[in-house]
Scaffold this motif. Structure first.
Motif, mmCIF file in Angstrom:
data_model
loop_
_atom_site.group_PDB
_atom_site.id
_atom_site.type_symbol
_atom_site.label_atom_id
_atom_site.label_comp_id
_atom_site.label_asym_id
_atom_site.label_seq_id
_atom_site.Cartn_x
_atom_site.Cartn_y
_atom_site.Cartn_z
ATOM 1 N N SER A 1 -3.361 2.617 -1.001
ATOM 2 C CA SER A 1 -2.031 3.171 -0.632
ATOM 3 C C SER A 1 -1.543 3.299 0.615
ATOM 4 C CB SER A 1 -1.574 4.233 -1.354
ATOM 5 O OG SER A 1 -2.193 4.327 -2.877
ATOM 6 N N LEU B 1 -2.878 -1.953 -8.630
ATOM 7 C CA LEU B 1 -3.662 -0.669 -8.665
ATOM 8 C C LEU B 1 -3.747 -1.028 -10.274
ATOM 9 C CD1 LEU B 1 -2.489 2.177 -6.688
ATOM 10 C CD2 LEU B 1 -4.091 0.552 -6.522
ATOM 11 N N PHE C 1 -7.390 5.510 -4.236
ATOM 12 C CA PHE C 1 -5.710 5.857 -4.725
ATOM 13 C C PHE C 1 -5.106 5.293 -3.414
ATOM 14 C CE2 PHE C 1 -2.137 7.947 -4.767
ATOM 15 C CZ PHE C 1 -1.215 6.765 -5.431
ATOM 16 N N LEU D 1 1.576 4.725 -13.953
ATOM 17 C CA LEU D 1 0.154 5.657 -13.131
ATOM 18 C C LEU D 1 -0.071 6.992 -13.662
ATOM 19 C CD1 LEU D 1 -0.095 3.960 -8.939
ATOM 20 C CD2 LEU D 1 -1.926 3.202 -10.721
ATOM 21 N N PRO E 1 3.211 3.913 -4.459
ATOM 22 C CA PRO E 1 1.947 3.537 -3.426
ATOM 23 C C PRO E 1 2.431 2.560 -2.661
ATOM 24 C CG PRO E 1 1.923 2.961 -5.999
ATOM 25 C CD PRO E 1 3.042 4.021 -6.152
ATOM 26 N N ILE F 1 -7.246 8.793 -11.503
ATOM 27 C CA ILE F 1 -6.084 7.960 -11.274
ATOM 28 C C ILE F 1 -6.444 7.241 -12.670
ATOM 29 C CG2 ILE F 1 -4.165 6.913 -10.300
ATOM 30 C CD1 ILE F 1 -5.005 9.493 -8.833
ATOM 31 N N LEU G 1 2.045 9.430 -7.345
ATOM 32 C CA LEU G 1 2.210 8.210 -7.667
ATOM 33 C C LEU G 1 3.538 7.684 -7.888
ATOM 34 C CD1 LEU G 1 -0.678 9.643 -10.173
ATOM 35 C CD2 LEU G 1 -1.379 8.908 -8.239
#
Ligand code: SAH
Length: 352
Positions: free
Chosen positions: A27, A8, A23, A181, A261, A174, A258
């Motif tokens: 995830s 990410l 996100f 992150l 993930p 994000i 966060l």
């Protein structure tokens, strides 16, 4: 740092900050690193547990409610029995067992499961003892009477978050800071689809939207309007969502969304008003899970099962009944939204 977090971060470095929805989607459902694609998240050794994993009574009563709705609508045949996000397949297996004695029901239905995770599809294949058709999305469910259950499905659908500015909204994003992150906010922009939320929010408040929930509700409601059927949508949430409800669970404990993930479950509260409005059929008043299960007779069913139990098995059965129904446990946090045909009646368990 998880492998997915690295992936990410590389994506953010190349393309800039991503929405909360992107996100969540990455995830949960990244083809090789996603949370649901790579594991069975349920049960004592997993990250969370769900009502059907707590007690067989949950699926039995839902099965009887849907089968009674089918009888009340004149026992249409053929018809679809569908589940969205069936997890280990426990709920569908309990529904099928409990409805075996309903004359004609099993001959009329074909089971359709909407499941994105190959790992969980394998578990469902092993648990559900009948011919099943899997779908990646609800779009391909047959155009025929639809009897549908979704338990803890809508809470896993990706949401976007918007923070109220003056008359506009800042999207929560994000981003990357010091190689990690982090949450950030986009510039203030008008959001015509949030016009109605200007009346019940003040500056800095967060509201959430879930586009896939809207399209799913439209598909379910359209089939029920055109062909008949009923849907029971069970999740945690409320009539109208307010505030930041994004949360992550790992080993039955909350973690920062966060932090891990791909290795923690991510959910958001369900905005039932948006679902009800998007479904072009009738809906019953939102009902707490505890009330719904009591109206379907969970207490006499629990007593009947208790007669055959003793010792630790009896204690855990009593605890399961309480956990599903008590207002301080799942009874009030979880809600049931029933969809049914225009001019029809709601499935048993839901008020008219
Ligand atoms: N209903 C089950 C499992 C809930 S967990 C129970 O009550 O125990 C959420 C389920 O939804 C999992 O099976 C997951 O793989 C599935 N899922 C999540 N997002 C999905 C999506 N976008 N499309 C299809 N299935 C999805």
């Amino acid at each position: 740092m998880t492998t997915l977090a690295k992936h990410l971060l590389a994506r953010i470095e190349a393309h800039g900050p991503m929405t909360v929805a992107d996100f969540m989607a990455e995830s949960l459902l990244h083809p090789t690193l996603g949370y649901y694609t790579t594991r069975d998240p349920l049960g004592a050794e997993g990250d969370f547990t769900t009502a059907p994993e707590i007690s067989q009574m949950f699926g039995e009563l839902i099965g009887l409610s849907l089968a009674q709705a089918w009888l009340d609508q004149g026992a249409p045949s053929p018809c679809t029995l569908a589940e969205l996000g069936p997890g280990r397949g426990t709920l569908m297996a309990d529904i099928l067992r409990a409805t075996r004695a309903v004359p004609g029901f099993h001959d009329a239905i074909h089971v359709h499961l909407v499941e994105a995770s190959p790992t969980l599809r394998e578990m469902q294949r092993a648990t559900i003892n009948t011919d099943v058709t899997w779908h990646n999305s609800i779009d391909t469910l047959p155009e025929q009477p639809l009897y549908l259950i979704a338990n803890e499905f809508f809470d896993a659908l990706p949401i976007r978050q918007f923070q109220r500015g003056g008359e506009g909204w800042h999207e929560r994003l994000i981003a990357m800071r010091e190689g990690a992150l982090t949450f950030a906010f986009g510039p203030e922009l008008p959001q015509p689809h949030l016009e109605h939320r200007l009346t019940d929010t003040v500056k800095d408040m967060i509201v959430e939207t879930c586009a896939p929930a809207i399209t799913t509700a439209a598909q379910i409601g359209g089939r029920i309007r055109d062909h008949g059927g009923a849907a029971l949508l069970i999740d945690y949430g409320d009539w109208r969502s307010k505030g930041d409800t994004l949360q992550a669970l790992k080993s039955h404990a909350f973690v920062a969304p966060l932090a891990a993930p791909g290795e923690s479950d991510l959910t958001a509260h369900v905005d039932f008003e948006a679902i009800a409005q998007a479904a072009p059929c009738a809906h019953a008043p939102l009902t707490p899970q505890g009330v719904f299960l009591e109206q379907l007779g969970i207490t006499p069913r629990a007593q009947a099962l208790a007669n055959r139990l003793e010792g630790p098995a009896l204690n855990s059965h009593i605890a399961a009944h309480r956990r599903l129904t008590h207002p301080e446990e799942m009874g009030n946090l979880f809600k049931v939204l029933a969809l049914f045909p225009p001019n029809g009646t709601p499935p048993p368990g839901c008020p008219t």
